[in-house]
Design a protein around this motif. Structure first.
Motif, PDB file in Angstrom:
ATOM      1  N   LYS A  25       0.831  -1.212   0.000  1.00  0.00           N
ATOM      2  CA  LYS A  25       0.000   0.000   0.000  1.00  0.00           C
ATOM      3  C   LYS A  25       0.857   1.250   0.000  1.00  0.00           C
ATOM      4  O   LYS A  25       0.559   2.244  -0.680  1.00  0.00           O
ATOM      5  CB  LYS A  25      -0.929   0.003   1.217  1.00  0.00           C
ATOM      6  CG  LYS A  25      -1.893   1.190   1.262  1.00  0.00           C
ATOM      7  CD  LYS A  25      -2.785   1.111   2.480  1.00  0.00           C
ATOM      8  CE  LYS A  25      -3.824   2.240   2.452  1.00  0.00           C
ATOM      9  NZ  LYS A  25      -3.203   3.575   2.442  1.00  0.00           N
ATOM     10  N   SER A  33      -5.705   1.135  -3.613  1.00  0.00           N
ATOM     11  CA  SER A  33      -7.112   1.526  -3.481  1.00  0.00           C
ATOM     12  C   SER A  33      -7.948   0.918  -4.591  1.00  0.00           C
ATOM     13  O   SER A  33      -9.066   0.443  -4.358  1.00  0.00           O
ATOM     14  CB  SER A  33      -7.234   3.057  -3.497  1.00  0.00           C
ATOM     15  OG  SER A  33      -6.562   3.630  -2.399  1.00  0.00           O
ATOM     16  N   ASP A  34      -7.408   0.927  -5.809  1.00  0.00           N
ATOM     17  CA  ASP A  34      -8.117   0.301  -6.928  1.00  0.00           C
ATOM     18  C   ASP A  34      -8.190  -1.213  -6.742  1.00  0.00           C
ATOM     19  O   ASP A  34      -9.199  -1.849  -7.079  1.00  0.00           O
ATOM     20  CB  ASP A  34      -7.418   0.622  -8.247  1.00  0.00           C
ATOM     21  CG  ASP A  34      -7.508   2.101  -8.603  1.00  0.00           C
ATOM     22  OD1 ASP A  34      -8.474   2.754  -8.167  1.00  0.00           O
ATOM     23  OD2 ASP A  34      -6.613   2.596  -9.313  1.00  0.00           O
ATOM     24  N   ILE A  36      -8.345  -2.927  -3.946  1.00  0.00           N
ATOM     25  CA  ILE A  36      -9.314  -3.292  -2.912  1.00  0.00           C
ATOM     26  C   ILE A  36     -10.716  -3.439  -3.500  1.00  0.00           C
ATOM     27  O   ILE A  36     -11.511  -4.283  -3.058  1.00  0.00           O
ATOM     28  CB  ILE A  36      -9.317  -2.245  -1.780  1.00  0.00           C
ATOM     29  CG1 ILE A  36      -8.033  -2.343  -0.966  1.00  0.00           C
ATOM     30  CG2 ILE A  36     -10.528  -2.418  -0.879  1.00  0.00           C
ATOM     31  CD1 ILE A  36      -7.857  -3.653  -0.240  1.00  0.00           C
ATOM     32  N   TYR A  37     -11.015  -2.651  -4.529  1.00  0.00           N
ATOM     33  CA  TYR A  37     -12.362  -2.660  -5.113  1.00  0.00           C
ATOM     34  C   TYR A  37     -12.420  -3.445  -6.423  1.00  0.00           C
ATOM     35  O   TYR A  37     -13.299  -3.218  -7.243  1.00  0.00           O
ATOM     36  CB  TYR A  37     -12.843  -1.228  -5.347  1.00  0.00           C
ATOM     37  CG  TYR A  37     -13.010  -0.435  -4.074  1.00  0.00           C
ATOM     38  CD1 TYR A  37     -14.100  -0.647  -3.235  1.00  0.00           C
ATOM     39  CD2 TYR A  37     -12.068   0.507  -3.694  1.00  0.00           C
ATOM     40  CE1 TYR A  37     -14.262   0.070  -2.059  1.00  0.00           C
ATOM     41  CE2 TYR A  37     -12.210   1.229  -2.509  1.00  0.00           C
ATOM     42  CZ  TYR A  37     -13.310   1.001  -1.698  1.00  0.00           C
ATOM     43  OH  TYR A  37     -13.453   1.706  -0.529  1.00  0.00           O
ATOM     44  N   VAL A  38     -11.468  -4.380  -6.607  1.00  0.00           N
ATOM     45  CA  VAL A  38     -11.409  -5.116  -7.867  1.00  0.00           C
ATOM     46  C   VAL A  38     -12.637  -6.013  -8.055  1.00  0.00           C
ATOM     47  O   VAL A  38     -13.054  -6.278  -9.188  1.00  0.00           O
ATOM     48  CB  VAL A  38     -10.111  -5.951  -7.939  1.00  0.00           C
ATOM     49  CG1 VAL A  38     -10.141  -7.105  -6.946  1.00  0.00           C
ATOM     50  CG2 VAL A  38      -9.883  -6.467  -9.351  1.00  0.00           C
ATOM     51  N   ILE A  39     -13.229  -6.498  -6.938  1.00  0.00           N
ATOM     52  CA  ILE A  39     -14.443  -7.299  -7.041  1.00  0.00           C
ATOM     53  C   ILE A  39     -15.596  -6.380  -7.451  1.00  0.00           C
ATOM     54  O   ILE A  39     -15.969  -5.467  -6.732  1.00  0.00           O
ATOM     55  CB  ILE A  39     -14.789  -7.981  -5.706  1.00  0.00           C
ATOM     56  CG1 ILE A  39     -13.646  -8.891  -5.257  1.00  0.00           C
ATOM     57  CG2 ILE A  39     -16.082  -8.770  -5.841  1.00  0.00           C
ATOM     58  CD1 ILE A  39     -13.417 -10.082  -6.139  1.00  0.00           C
ATOM     59  N   GLY A  40     -16.147  -6.636  -8.622  1.00  0.00           N
ATOM     60  CA  GLY A  40     -17.261  -5.824  -9.105  1.00  0.00           C
ATOM     61  C   GLY A  40     -16.845  -4.561  -9.817  1.00  0.00           C
ATOM     62  O   GLY A  40     -17.701  -3.768 -10.229  1.00  0.00           O
ATOM     63  N   ASN A  41     -15.537  -4.348  -9.964  1.00  0.00           N
ATOM     64  CA  ASN A  41     -15.059  -3.150 -10.650  1.00  0.00           C
ATOM     65  C   ASN A  41     -13.842  -3.529 -11.486  1.00  0.00           C
ATOM     66  O   ASN A  41     -12.820  -3.942 -10.947  1.00  0.00           O
ATOM     67  CB  ASN A  41     -14.692  -2.068  -9.633  1.00  0.00           C
ATOM     68  CG  ASN A  41     -14.412  -0.720 -10.290  1.00  0.00           C
ATOM     69  OD1 ASN A  41     -14.090  -0.650 -11.473  1.00  0.00           O
ATOM     70  ND2 ASN A  41     -14.534   0.350  -9.521  1.00  0.00           N
ATOM     71  N   LYS A  43     -11.931  -1.636 -13.219  1.00  0.00           N
ATOM     72  CA  LYS A  43     -10.986  -0.530 -13.414  1.00  0.00           C
ATOM     73  C   LYS A  43      -9.552  -0.995 -13.192  1.00  0.00           C
ATOM     74  O   LYS A  43      -8.656  -0.703 -14.003  1.00  0.00           O
ATOM     75  CB  LYS A  43     -11.321   0.614 -12.463  1.00  0.00           C
ATOM     76  CG  LYS A  43     -10.336   1.774 -12.527  1.00  0.00           C
ATOM     77  CD  LYS A  43     -10.692   2.856 -11.500  1.00  0.00           C
ATOM     78  CE  LYS A  43      -9.651   3.969 -11.514  1.00  0.00           C
ATOM     79  NZ  LYS A  43      -9.948   5.010 -10.498  1.00  0.00           N
ATOM     80  N   TYR A  44      -9.314  -1.701 -12.097  1.00  0.00           N
ATOM     81  CA  TYR A  44      -7.958  -2.151 -11.771  1.00  0.00           C
ATOM     82  C   TYR A  44      -7.392  -3.040 -12.869  1.00  0.00           C
ATOM     83  O   TYR A  44      -6.252  -2.870 -13.305  1.00  0.00           O
ATOM     84  CB  TYR A  44      -7.975  -2.899 -10.439  1.00  0.00           C
ATOM     85  CG  TYR A  44      -6.622  -3.428 -10.025  1.00  0.00           C
ATOM     86  CD1 TYR A  44      -5.731  -2.633  -9.314  1.00  0.00           C
ATOM     87  CD2 TYR A  44      -6.227  -4.737 -10.338  1.00  0.00           C
ATOM     88  CE1 TYR A  44      -4.491  -3.108  -8.940  1.00  0.00           C
ATOM     89  CE2 TYR A  44      -4.989  -5.219  -9.964  1.00  0.00           C
ATOM     90  CZ  TYR A  44      -4.126  -4.403  -9.264  1.00  0.00           C
ATOM     91  OH  TYR A  44      -2.890  -4.878  -8.898  1.00  0.00           O
ATOM     92  N   TYR A 136      -5.862 -11.094  -3.785  1.00  0.00           N
ATOM     93  CA  TYR A 136      -7.052 -10.622  -3.070  1.00  0.00           C
ATOM     94  C   TYR A 136      -7.523 -11.689  -2.075  1.00  0.00           C
ATOM     95  O   TYR A 136      -7.933 -11.365  -0.955  1.00  0.00           O
ATOM     96  CB  TYR A 136      -8.157 -10.299  -4.071  1.00  0.00           C
ATOM     97  CG  TYR A 136      -9.255  -9.423  -3.511  1.00  0.00           C
ATOM     98  CD1 TYR A 136      -9.191  -8.043  -3.616  1.00  0.00           C
ATOM     99  CD2 TYR A 136     -10.353  -9.986  -2.869  1.00  0.00           C
ATOM    100  CE1 TYR A 136     -10.195  -7.240  -3.098  1.00  0.00           C
ATOM    101  CE2 TYR A 136     -11.363  -9.191  -2.355  1.00  0.00           C
ATOM    102  CZ  TYR A 136     -11.279  -7.817  -2.478  1.00  0.00           C
ATOM    103  OH  TYR A 136     -12.265  -7.020  -1.951  1.00  0.00           O
TER     104      TYR A 136
END
Length: 216
Positions: A25, A33-34, A36-41, A43-44, A136
């Motif tokens: 981190k 930060s990207d 952490i939100y890889v599930i359902g997003n 963008k990463y 993850y």
């Protein structure tokens, strides 16, 4: 006293895993930060898959956590569902090293085979997404281990829920890979299926042997 010593070492391993996540981190807070939100997003996956390096420091630290967290989790899972294990530091470190070595060699062989089949772009993207969701999973295992180490109740429930979550996370990763590269996979379906059978099943048979030998 034996349980105390085991938990003491597992606390050390868990703290090392947590430290490696903190370092990752710190190295790249925006990427984390990207991540952490890889599930359902997606963008990463879209952004960072284009900037892959053969040796990625960010993924390396997260992989270190994954290896340690997986090893601790396996100890608890095997002791709970199969037969109780007596903790031995040297044997445990050998098991962790074997897990890391097999997974690293697996990636190297996958890249080699991808070059032979001339599907480098497809496999590189697949490996990146698989590594992402594997790392993850390491975060989920890290949190689960904290509960396993410091609580004596609901061990079976914690293990079962964690196994389900990790399986779901990796299934989501595989689905996203297939969806993203469906056309390329269809064009190289035979090679992709051969790749999956040879390199997604075989290594885990080796890991099972490692765990079996560890119990011996």
């Amino acid at each position: 006293m034996r349980e105390f010593i085991t938990n003491e070492w597992f606390t050390v391993f868990t703290l090392l895993g947590l430290l490696s996540v903190v370092v990752a981190k710190t190295l790249n807070s925006l990427r984390f930060s990207d991540f952490i939100y890889v599930i359902g997003n997606s963008k990463y996956l879209k952004i960072y898959s284009r900037d892959q390096n053969f040796i990625d420091t960010f993924d390396g630290f997260l992989f270190f956590n994954f290896t340690l967290s997986l090893s601790v989790f396996i100890f608890y899972a095997y002791s709970t569902f199969v037969s109780p294990l007596q903790f031995d530091l040297i044997t445990f470190l050998k098991m962790s090293f074997a897990i890391a070595t097999i997974l690293i060699i697996k990636v190297l062989v996958e890249r080699l085979i991808a070059s032979l089949f001339e599907i480098d772009e497809l496999i590189d993207s697949y490996l990146f997404q698989k590594t992402t969701f594997k790392n993850y999973s390491g975060l989920v295992l890290l949190i689960a281990n904290l509960f396993l180490i410091y609580t004596n109740n609901f061990t079976t429930i914690i293990l079962s829920v964690t196994i389900g979550l990790v399986g779901l996370i990796n299934l989501i990763g595989f689905y996203l890979t297939f969806k993203t590269h469906q056309n390329s996979i269809n064009l190289n379906l035979f090679y992709f299926l051969l790749y999956l059978c040879a390199l997604e099943i075989g290594p885990y048979v080796l890991l099972y042997k490692v765990f079996r030998d560890y119990n011996v």
